[in-house]
Design a protein around this motif. Structure first.
Motif, short mmCIF file in Angstrom:
data_model
loop_
_atom_site.label_atom_id
_atom_site.label_comp_id
_atom_site.label_asym_id
_atom_site.label_seq_id
_atom_site.Cartn_x
_atom_site.Cartn_y
_atom_site.Cartn_z
N ILE A 1 -74.95 -52.63 55.08
CA ILE A 1 -75.82 -51.92 56.03
C ILE A 1 -76.08 -52.76 57.27
N ILE A 2 -76.09 -52.09 58.40
CA ILE A 2 -76.46 -52.77 59.64
C ILE A 2 -77.11 -51.75 60.58
N MET A 3 -77.96 -52.27 61.50
CA MET A 3 -78.49 -51.40 62.54
C MET A 3 -77.75 -51.68 63.83
N HIS A 4 -77.63 -50.66 64.65
CA HIS A 4 -76.84 -50.75 65.88
C HIS A 4 -77.69 -50.17 67.01
N SER A 5 -77.99 -51.00 68.00
CA SER A 5 -78.82 -50.55 69.12
C SER A 5 -77.91 -50.23 70.29
N CYS A 6 -78.03 -49.02 70.81
CA CYS A 6 -77.07 -48.55 71.80
C CYS A 6 -77.59 -47.32 72.50
N LEU A 7 -77.38 -47.20 73.80
CA LEU A 7 -77.77 -46.03 74.60
C LEU A 7 -79.26 -45.70 74.42
N GLY A 8 -80.06 -46.73 74.28
CA GLY A 8 -81.51 -46.53 74.20
C GLY A 8 -82.01 -46.08 72.83
N HIS A 9 -81.13 -46.06 71.84
CA HIS A 9 -81.54 -45.66 70.49
C HIS A 9 -81.01 -46.64 69.45
N GLN A 10 -81.56 -46.52 68.23
CA GLN A 10 -81.10 -47.36 67.13
C GLN A 10 -80.42 -46.48 66.08
N PHE A 11 -79.32 -46.98 65.57
CA PHE A 11 -78.55 -46.25 64.55
C PHE A 11 -78.43 -47.14 63.31
N LEU A 12 -78.28 -46.50 62.17
CA LEU A 12 -78.11 -47.23 60.91
C LEU A 12 -76.71 -46.91 60.39
N LEU A 13 -75.88 -47.94 60.21
CA LEU A 13 -74.55 -47.71 59.65
C LEU A 13 -74.58 -48.08 58.17
N VAL A 14 -74.17 -47.15 57.33
CA VAL A 14 -74.15 -47.40 55.88
C VAL A 14 -72.72 -47.26 55.38
N LEU A 15 -72.21 -48.32 54.76
CA LEU A 15 -70.93 -48.24 54.04
C LEU A 15 -71.28 -48.39 52.57
N ARG A 16 -70.86 -47.45 51.76
CA ARG A 16 -71.24 -47.49 50.33
C ARG A 16 -70.01 -47.40 49.45
N LYS A 17 -69.97 -48.26 48.43
CA LYS A 17 -68.93 -48.15 47.40
C LYS A 17 -69.59 -47.45 46.21
N GLN A 18 -69.03 -46.34 45.80
CA GLN A 18 -69.69 -45.53 44.77
C GLN A 18 -68.63 -44.85 43.90
N GLU A 19 -68.98 -44.67 42.63
CA GLU A 19 -68.06 -43.97 41.72
C GLU A 19 -68.49 -42.53 41.59
N LYS A 20 -67.87 -41.64 42.37
CA LYS A 20 -68.16 -40.21 42.21
C LYS A 20 -67.49 -39.71 40.93
N TYR A 21 -66.29 -40.19 40.70
CA TYR A 21 -65.56 -39.88 39.48
C TYR A 21 -65.46 -41.19 38.71
N GLU A 22 -65.91 -41.18 37.48
CA GLU A 22 -66.04 -42.42 36.70
C GLU A 22 -64.74 -43.22 36.68
N GLY A 23 -64.86 -44.49 36.98
CA GLY A 23 -63.69 -45.37 36.97
C GLY A 23 -62.88 -45.33 38.25
N HIS A 24 -63.30 -44.50 39.22
CA HIS A 24 -62.56 -44.39 40.48
C HIS A 24 -63.49 -44.58 41.67
N PRO A 25 -63.82 -45.85 42.00
CA PRO A 25 -64.74 -46.08 43.12
C PRO A 25 -64.11 -45.64 44.44
N GLN A 26 -64.96 -45.12 45.31
CA GLN A 26 -64.53 -44.74 46.66
C GLN A 26 -65.50 -45.37 47.66
N PHE A 27 -65.06 -45.44 48.92
CA PHE A 27 -65.92 -45.97 49.99
C PHE A 27 -66.32 -44.83 50.91
#
Lengths: 242, 242
Positions: free
Chosen positions: B130-156
Motif C-alpha cells: 500500500i502507498i499513498m500518492h499525492s497528485c493534482l491536488g488530491h491524495q490517492f491510495l494504491l492497493v496491490l493485494r495478493k489473494q486466493e480467490k480460488y484455493e491454491g491459486h493466488p492472484q494479484f
C-alpha cells in the motif's frame, strides 16, 4: 415445403447477421476500422500427445512431426494447427492458411487494425472464437478461448499466433485492446509461432486473461469487442520506457 | 551488547534498502521518474459487517457510519479506510490522510507519474502493498493485494482509490502499467472513492488482475514494478476511440 423451410432459415440467418453488424457498428463507429463478427465454436479437445509432440519439436528448433505416424517422413510437414479440431491433416507451413480456410472455414481479414467482435460470450466453457488476420505480408491466428482453469470459474484467454516460424514471429508485436464503461485494458506482446502449441500458451497464462466479471464489464449485449493491431517490432521498448 | 545488536540490525536494514533501491534503478532508468520501494504487509481481515456498512451507506449517497456504534453520531465521520487493519478510528474525510500516515505509517509520494516497486512477491496470500500518492491536488491510495480467490491459486489485484467522494473521483483517470520481457499490460479506469470498500472492488475483479504466472513474467528478482499515472478526465474516451 423443404424449400420454404430453407428459405425461412436463410432469412433468419440474414436478420441475425444484420443485427450483429448493427451492434458492431454501434460499438465501433470509428471510420475505416474493419469490424469482424466472430461466432463461437465448441472446441473438441486435442489429443494430449499431439500437443506434447509439437512442443518438444519446437523447443528442439525443428518443425513438429505428425503424431499420427511413428516415423517422421518429412520434417518439413506441419500438423493442422487449428485448435478446434483433432484433425489428421499435415502439410507444409505455406499451405496451413488455405487448409484452415477451406477445411475449418476460418475467416481471414485484411488490414493493420481490425476489431474482433466475439458474440455469445455467455456460452459455457470450453468455447473458442477464432479468426485469421492478414497483415504486413503475414497471416496471424487470433484465438479467444473461454475455459475453466478453476472449476466453476470460467476465464477468457486471448492470444495471437503467427502462421510462420518462431524467428519470423520475433519481428512482430501485437496489441489487444478492450475499451468500454470507462475502463481500458491493453495487452502487448510478441506473437508466438503457430508451431508452438496454443493450448500451452493459454495454460501458461502468457496472454490476455479476463475474469468473467471483467469480461462482462467490457461486453455489450453479450458481445466482446477486441481491437487488434499488429506492428513490426523495432528495437523492443525496454523497461526504461515505462 | 544490546546496543551492538541494534546497530548490526540497522546496518543490515540499510544494506537491504540499498539493494532494493539498486534493483529499482536497474529496472527503471528513466530520468525523473520517482521509484518507490513498497514492502509487503500481511493484512488482517476486515470485520465483514464493516465492509457491508460502508458499501450500503455509499450506495445511498451518504458518508458511511462507523460500525463500532449502533447510532450514527455524526454523518460526516468516516471510519479508517486502511485496508490492512481493523482500526476503530473515525474522523472527517480531510484527516484520513494524516491518520493513515501517522497511525498506519503509509508513505505518501508526490508526482504525476511514479513507479511502485512491490517487493517479495513470493510471500503467501493474503498480503498487501500500500502507498499513498499525492497528485493534482488530491491524495490517492494504491492497493496491490495478493489473494486466493480460488484455493491454491493466488492472484494479484491492483486498484487506486481517491481519498475523496465518488463525485470527486469521477474527475480522474488512473493508469497502471507493467512492462517487462517484451510484454506490456495497461489498465486504465476511473478511481473509486475511498468511501467504497476496497475489498468489494477487489472481489468484483474490477481492477488490474494478474495470475501468478503473468506476475512472474513481469517481476524482476521477486519485485513487481507498476508504473502509475493519474490524469484529469476530459470528456471520457468513448468506445469509438479504439
Amino acid at each position: 415445403m423443404l424449400f420454404f423451410t430453407q428459405c425461412f432459415g436463410a432469412v433468419l440467418d440474414l436478420i441475425h447477421l444484420r443485427f450483429q453488424h448493427y451492434k458492431a457498428k454501434r460499438v465501433f463507429s470509428a471510420a475505416g476500422q474493419l469490424v469482424c463478427v466472430v461466432n463461437p465454436t465448441h472446441s473438441l479437445k486435442y489429443a494430449p500427445s499431439r500437443c506434447a509432440a509439437v512442443q518438444a519439436s519446437t523447443e528442439q528448433g525443428i518443425l513438429p512431426p505428425c503424431h499420427h505416424h511413428e516415423a517422421v517422413h518429412d520434417p518439413q510437414l506441419v500438423p493442422c494447427t487449428c485448435p478446434l479440431f483433432s484433425c489428421p491433416w499435415e502439410g507444409h507451413l505455406e499451405v496451413v492458411v488455405s487448409h484452415l480456410r477451406q477445411t475449418h472455414r476460418i475467416n481471414i481479414l485484411q488490414g493493420a487494425e481490425i476489431v474482433f467482435l466475439a458474440t455469445d460470450m455467455h456460452l459455457p466453457a470450453p468455447t473458442d472464437w477464432i479468426i485469421m488476420h492478414s497483415c504486413l505480408g503475414h497471416q496471424f491466428l487470433l484465438v479467444l478461448r473461454k475455459q475453466e482453469k478453476y472449476e466453476g470459474h470460467p476465464q477468457f484467454f486471448a492470444t495471437m499466433m503467427l502462421i510462420g516460424t518462431p524467428t519470423q514471429a520475433d519481428n512482430f508485436t501485437y496489441r489487444l485492446e478492450l475499451n468500454r464503461n470507462q475502463r481500458r485494458l491493453k495487452w502487448e506482446a510478441t506473437p508466438r509461432s503457430i508451431l508452438e502449441c496454443v493450448d500451452s500458451v493459454i495454460s501458461d497464462g502468457d496472454c490476455l486473461v479476463l475474469n468473467t466479471s471483467l469480461a462482462q464489464l467490457f461486453s455489450d449485449n453479450g458481445s466482446l469487442a477486441i481491437g487488434i493491431a499488429i506492428t513490426t517490432s523495432k528495437v523492443h521498448s525496454s523497461e526504461a520506457e515505462m
